[in-house]
Write an enzyme that holds these catalytic residues in place. Structure first.
Site, mmCIF file in Angstrom:
data_model
loop_
_atom_site.group_PDB
_atom_site.id
_atom_site.type_symbol
_atom_site.label_atom_id
_atom_site.label_comp_id
_atom_site.label_asym_id
_atom_site.label_seq_id
_atom_site.Cartn_x
_atom_site.Cartn_y
_atom_site.Cartn_z
ATOM 1 N N LYS A 14 21.143 -29.404 33.361
ATOM 2 C CA LYS A 14 21.170 -31.008 32.732
ATOM 3 C C LYS A 14 21.922 -32.139 33.547
ATOM 4 O O LYS A 14 21.014 -33.046 32.597
ATOM 5 C CB LYS A 14 21.004 -30.477 31.134
ATOM 6 C CG LYS A 14 20.302 -29.012 30.755
ATOM 7 C CD LYS A 14 20.323 -28.973 29.419
ATOM 8 C CE LYS A 14 22.535 -28.701 28.425
ATOM 9 N NZ LYS A 14 22.991 -27.499 29.136
ATOM 10 N N ARG A 89 22.638 -28.196 19.800
ATOM 11 C CA ARG A 89 22.124 -26.720 20.342
ATOM 12 C C ARG A 89 22.306 -26.071 19.023
ATOM 13 O O ARG A 89 22.693 -24.657 19.541
ATOM 14 C CB ARG A 89 23.882 -27.032 20.669
ATOM 15 C CG ARG A 89 23.881 -26.859 22.441
ATOM 16 C CD ARG A 89 25.630 -26.765 22.566
ATOM 17 N NE ARG A 89 26.581 -26.403 23.779
ATOM 18 C CZ ARG A 89 26.291 -27.238 25.048
ATOM 19 N NH1 ARG A 89 26.150 -28.439 25.308
ATOM 20 N NH2 ARG A 89 27.008 -26.311 26.415
ATOM 21 N N ARG A 128 30.759 -22.638 39.861
ATOM 22 C CA ARG A 128 31.199 -23.405 39.854
ATOM 23 C C ARG A 128 32.291 -24.118 39.190
ATOM 24 O O ARG A 128 33.206 -25.041 39.473
ATOM 25 C CB ARG A 128 30.747 -24.760 38.404
ATOM 26 C CG ARG A 128 31.032 -25.911 38.048
ATOM 27 C CD ARG A 128 29.642 -26.636 37.035
ATOM 28 N NE ARG A 128 29.726 -25.729 35.366
ATOM 29 C CZ ARG A 128 29.294 -25.941 34.567
ATOM 30 N NH1 ARG A 128 28.279 -27.225 34.701
ATOM 31 N NH2 ARG A 128 29.196 -25.644 33.100
ATOM 32 N N ARG A 134 36.703 -26.264 36.300
ATOM 33 C CA ARG A 134 36.597 -26.525 35.040
ATOM 34 C C ARG A 134 37.206 -25.287 33.598
ATOM 35 O O ARG A 134 36.424 -24.261 34.036
ATOM 36 C CB ARG A 134 34.805 -26.632 34.877
ATOM 37 C CG ARG A 134 34.852 -28.372 33.771
ATOM 38 C CD ARG A 134 33.459 -28.099 33.359
ATOM 39 N NE ARG A 134 32.910 -27.437 32.459
ATOM 40 C CZ ARG A 134 31.971 -27.632 32.061
ATOM 41 N NH1 ARG A 134 30.768 -28.780 32.177
ATOM 42 N NH2 ARG A 134 31.604 -26.748 30.822
ATOM 43 N N ARG A 145 29.546 -18.173 26.028
ATOM 44 C CA ARG A 145 28.746 -19.455 26.028
ATOM 45 C C ARG A 145 27.186 -18.846 26.263
ATOM 46 O O ARG A 145 26.772 -19.298 25.301
ATOM 47 C CB ARG A 145 29.777 -20.215 27.427
ATOM 48 C CG ARG A 145 30.011 -21.012 26.631
ATOM 49 C CD ARG A 145 31.104 -22.088 28.487
ATOM 50 N NE ARG A 145 30.152 -22.483 28.651
ATOM 51 C CZ ARG A 145 30.357 -22.754 30.429
ATOM 52 N NH1 ARG A 145 31.446 -22.443 30.581
ATOM 53 N NH2 ARG A 145 29.789 -23.937 31.110
HETATM 54 P P1 ADP Z 1 27.696 -25.986 28.765
HETATM 55 O O1 ADP Z 1 27.800 -25.906 30.630
HETATM 56 O O2 ADP Z 1 27.921 -24.652 29.062
HETATM 57 O O3 ADP Z 1 26.293 -27.398 28.881
HETATM 58 P P2 ADP Z 1 29.210 -28.799 28.180
HETATM 59 O O4 ADP Z 1 29.525 -29.290 29.274
HETATM 60 O O5 ADP Z 1 27.435 -28.958 27.617
HETATM 61 O O6 ADP Z 1 29.242 -27.422 28.943
HETATM 62 O O7 ADP Z 1 29.960 -28.035 26.919
HETATM 63 C C1 ADP Z 1 30.615 -27.682 26.745
HETATM 64 C C2 ADP Z 1 31.797 -27.026 25.692
HETATM 65 O O8 ADP Z 1 31.533 -28.281 24.299
HETATM 66 C C3 ADP Z 1 30.601 -25.918 24.955
HETATM 67 O O9 ADP Z 1 30.348 -24.305 25.276
HETATM 68 C C4 ADP Z 1 30.962 -26.523 23.403
HETATM 69 O O10 ADP Z 1 31.902 -25.534 22.928
HETATM 70 C C5 ADP Z 1 31.328 -28.069 23.825
HETATM 71 N N1 ADP Z 1 30.137 -28.418 23.308
HETATM 72 C C6 ADP Z 1 29.025 -29.917 23.751
HETATM 73 N N2 ADP Z 1 27.734 -29.606 23.203
HETATM 74 C C7 ADP Z 1 28.084 -29.122 21.813
HETATM 75 C C8 ADP Z 1 27.292 -29.333 21.036
HETATM 76 N N3 ADP Z 1 26.060 -29.805 20.650
HETATM 77 N N4 ADP Z 1 27.505 -28.329 19.944
HETATM 78 C C9 ADP Z 1 28.946 -28.298 19.221
HETATM 79 N N5 ADP Z 1 29.774 -27.586 21.178
HETATM 80 C C10 ADP Z 1 29.197 -28.269 21.908
#
Ligand code: ADP
Length: 189
Positions: A14, A89, A128, A134, A145
């Site tokens: 994404k 989400r 990654r 990260r 996750r």
């Molecule tokens: P991923 O690669 O897991 O999609 P992101 O960078 O989008 O990673 O998100 C990393 C973390 O940030 C998630 O695991 C969560 O803890 C938090 N997070 C991101 N977006 C949301 C959301 N819309 N609602 C709640 N927590 C979120």
């Protein structure tokens, strides 16, 4: 105004696709994960709170996340819309987004869903982890996750499918091929 909601499991691509689309569509990418990480790096109160959830791979509570998105979408560079990446989400977040966009007299134009098999996703996330380091890309957090995604986020696919907004895209192709399909999907939406 144009609002695109990008859906896909962790590791589906994404973020990569949203950044490419940003240039093409002239709309900003609004990535909740990046916003949380930015707050974390600056040690804001929001960042410190978010960290306790992110480190375990859990979701930050809805009200905190929605308030942050509301603030971001109210900024001048989002006046023509945005590409949402990582939000909503949960169903509660999706409902909050509808209410928020109604306030702005906007609506969701398309929900492209970048689909990738779980085994491929896990492989990508582990890679990654090696490259970017990260904090939440370790085997245990990745597993959580994925679980969180299956239970809390995947139900949103039906929510948007029922509204005729969901457009499934094969994410197991080259970055360029996914981008091209995405662009066509959005243009015909
Ligand atoms: P991923 O690669 O897991 O999609 P992101 O960078 O989008 O990673 O998100 C990393 C973390 O940030 C998630 O695991 C969560 O803890 C938090 N997070 C991101 N977006 C949301 C959301 N819309 N609602 C709640 N927590 C979120």
């Amino acid at each position: 105004m144009k609002y695109i909601v990008l859906m896909g499991a962790p590791g589906a691509g994404k973020g990569t696709q949203a950044k490419l689309l940003e240039k093409r569509l002239g709309l900003p990418q609004v990535a909740t994960g990046d916003l949380f990480r930015h707050n974390l790096n600056n040690q804001t109160e929001l960042g410190k709170l978010a960290q306790t959830y992110m480190d375990k791979g859990n979701l930050v509570p809805d009200e905190v996340t929605v308030a942050m998105v509301r603030q971001r979408l109210s900024q001048p560079d989002c006046a023509n819309g945005a590409i949402l990446d990582g939000f909503p989400r949960t169903l509660a977040q999706a409902e909050a987004l509808d209410a928020l966009l109604a306030e702005f007299n906007g609506r969701i134009n398309a929900v492209p869903f970048i689909h990738v098999e779980t085994s491929v996703l896990i492989e990508r996330l582990l890679k990654r982890a090696e490259i970017e380091g990260r904090a939440d890309d370790n085997a245990e957090t990745i597993r959580n996750r994925m679980n969180v995604y299956q239970h809390q986020t995947a139900p949103l696919l039906d929510f948007y499918r029922n509204r005729g907004l969901l457009k499934e895209i094969d994410g197991d192709q080259s970055i360029e091929a996914v981008q091209e399909t995405l662009r066509q999907t959005i243009e015909s939406a």
